[in-house]
Write an enzyme that holds these catalytic residues in place. Structure first.
Site, PDB file in Angstrom:
ATOM      1  N   TRP A  45       1.436  -1.822  -0.109  1.00 55.25           N
ATOM      2  CA  TRP A  45       0.111   0.187   0.088  1.00 55.25           C
ATOM      3  C   TRP A  45       0.734   1.081   0.024  1.00 55.25           C
ATOM      4  O   TRP A  45       2.056   1.191   1.087  1.00 55.25           O
ATOM      5  CB  TRP A  45      -0.951   0.085   1.120  1.00 55.25           C
ATOM      6  N   ASP A  81      -0.633  -5.771   9.397  1.00 49.58           N
ATOM      7  CA  ASP A  81      -2.021  -4.204   8.651  1.00 49.58           C
ATOM      8  C   ASP A  81      -3.049  -5.683   8.267  1.00 49.58           C
ATOM      9  O   ASP A  81      -2.917  -5.548   7.469  1.00 49.58           O
ATOM     10  CB  ASP A  81      -1.618  -3.857   7.610  1.00 49.58           C
ATOM     11  N   LYS A  93     -13.341  -1.115   5.827  1.00 51.79           N
ATOM     12  CA  LYS A  93     -14.318  -1.859   4.821  1.00 51.79           C
ATOM     13  C   LYS A  93     -14.799  -3.015   4.632  1.00 51.79           C
ATOM     14  O   LYS A  93     -16.112  -2.770   4.946  1.00 51.79           O
ATOM     15  CB  LYS A  93     -13.221  -2.762   4.595  1.00 51.79           C
TER      16      LYS A  93
END
Length: 415
Positions: free
Chosen positions: A139, A223, A259
């Protein structure tokens, strides 16, 4: 009376920092007037009508909170909304909570970005780590966050993506870590639905990664942005974290609820640190609380209340499980539909990786030139790396998306 001369600005020497690509794509897509434009850039879930989807469980929980006469807008404790913290821990560590509960230090954060920032800063300072190992690719914000949070820590890349096969470059990853990682280094790992590739290690490969981390005395930092959203199974998506915790690692987890609850704008997150000894908990908690106080004092409460209400209510929690299935299943269906359409068109190349990958993103294998042609000629937007957000596909546009990809791939072949 004459006007004073305008002095030189103290800020005139600053170079303009380039705009984040993901947000730039969102801006360009919004400005495109084409009636059949397609957005595969934004990392947000969209329903089959290409609209934002408020999870039914979230909508119901929010109504209950707003209607509750006891709901207020008071400051929360610096560690976070009290009901939220243990529920966030339980979601991450599941059945391991029975053995870990007295060795976990947690605080509420400004979503996953804030959790990463806190983790990067705190872990680098207290461990005096000199290097962090980051997957290539990762990311994009991970690199910026390290630059801002712990610039003294050197960022090292470990191989992750094999561009020739559009698959995990596992052997190169392990060989690099074995040969070059040093005791005390930090390793940043994606818990599931690796961003941007959508490629995760198998359980057997995770065991080998854990072996390397143990052998090389690395500090694992996970993460976790897609638990439940990736596969629809909360336990499956937490497998890697729990494997490392069960094996006795000290570790950190940056957890996001953007999310899996659709709470993108509420910025709900948590940082969890597992320590090896319970007597290290009070001092570790105090240092985390100090960071919170110095940055934002207390976290926003509304999103944390929604998460807490859902996770603590059996009926709402069951409904949320169904919402996760709706999102994860639609993404899987769109992967399959895109793959089937590319196969039907006879698009040059192998496209199996699209259905082999998982989660919101697909590393399509398209190059930067092809992506640019998709934008300029086909009005389809994705990251220059070829990362596509599968959530932007639906039954109305997936055939057009496949045709656009087919067109640019064939054009390059003929050039």
């Amino acid at each position: 009376m004459g006007s004073l001369p305008i002095p030189d600005s103290r800020f005139a020497h600053l170079d303009e920092y380039p705009m984040d690509e993901a947000f730039m794509i969102m801006r360009d897509f919004a400005l495109d007037a084409h009636p059949h434009k397609i957005s595969l850039g934004a990392g947000v879930y969209r329903d089959n009508e290409a609209k934002p989807w408020i999870l039914p469980s979230v909508r119901e929980a929010e109504q209950l909170i707003v209607q509750d006469p006891n709901t207020d807008h008071e400051y929360q404790p610096m560690a976070g909304h009290p009901p939220f913290i243990p529920l966030a821990q339980e979601l991450t560590f599941g059945p391991l909570m029975a053995s870990l509960s007295n060795r976990i230090v947690s605080c509420q954060t400004i979503s996953g970005t804030g959790a990463c920032h806190f983790a990067f800063r705190f872990i680098s300072e207290v461990t005096s780590a000199k290097r962090v190992w980051i997957s290539n690719p990762t990311w994009g914000n991970h690199h910026l966050l390290w630059d801002i949070s712990a610039p003294q820590v050197k960022q090292q890349l470990y191989p992750y993506y094999n561009a020739k096969t559009c698959s995990l470059d596992f052997e190169a990853m392990i060989q690099t870590l074995d040969a070059e990682a040093q005791p005390g280094d930090i390793i940043l790992l994606h818990a599931c639905a690796h961003n941007p590739t959508g490629i995760d290690p198998t359980p057997e490969q995770w065991a080998v990664i854990a072996d390397v981390c143990e052998r090389k005395q690395l500090f694992p930092l996970f993460d976790s942005a897609y638990q439940g959203f990736a596969s629809g199974d909360l336990d499956q998506d937490a497998y890697a974290i729990r494997l490392f915790a069960e094996r006795g690692f000290e570790l950190a987890v940056a957890q996001s609820f953007s999310k899996n609850f659709g709470l993108y704008g509420q910025r709900v997150g948590a940082l969890h640190i597992v320590v090896s000894r319970s007597d290290a908990v009070p001092s570790t908690q105090s240092h985390l609380t100090k960071l919170v106080r110095g940055e934002f004092s207390t976290a926003p409460v509304h999103g944390a209340r929604i998460v807490s209400r859902i996770l603590s209510d059996a009926a709402l929690r069951k409904q949320w499980y169904g919402d996760l299935q709706v999102m994860s299943s639609r993404l899987k269906d769109m992967r399959r539909a895109l793959y089937d359409e590319l196969r039907r068109l006879g698009t040059p190349g192998s496209w199996e990786h699209i259905v082999d990958q998982i989660g919101m993103f697909s590393y399509t294998g398209l190059n930067e030139k092809q992506v640019r042609r998709l934008r300029d000629e086909q009005h389809m937007y994705m990251m220059s790396s070829g990362r596509a957000s599968i959530a932007g596909l639906n039954t109305s546009n997936v055939a057009a998306a496949a045709a656009a990809i087919d067109a640019v791939v064939r054009a390059e072949k003929q050039a």
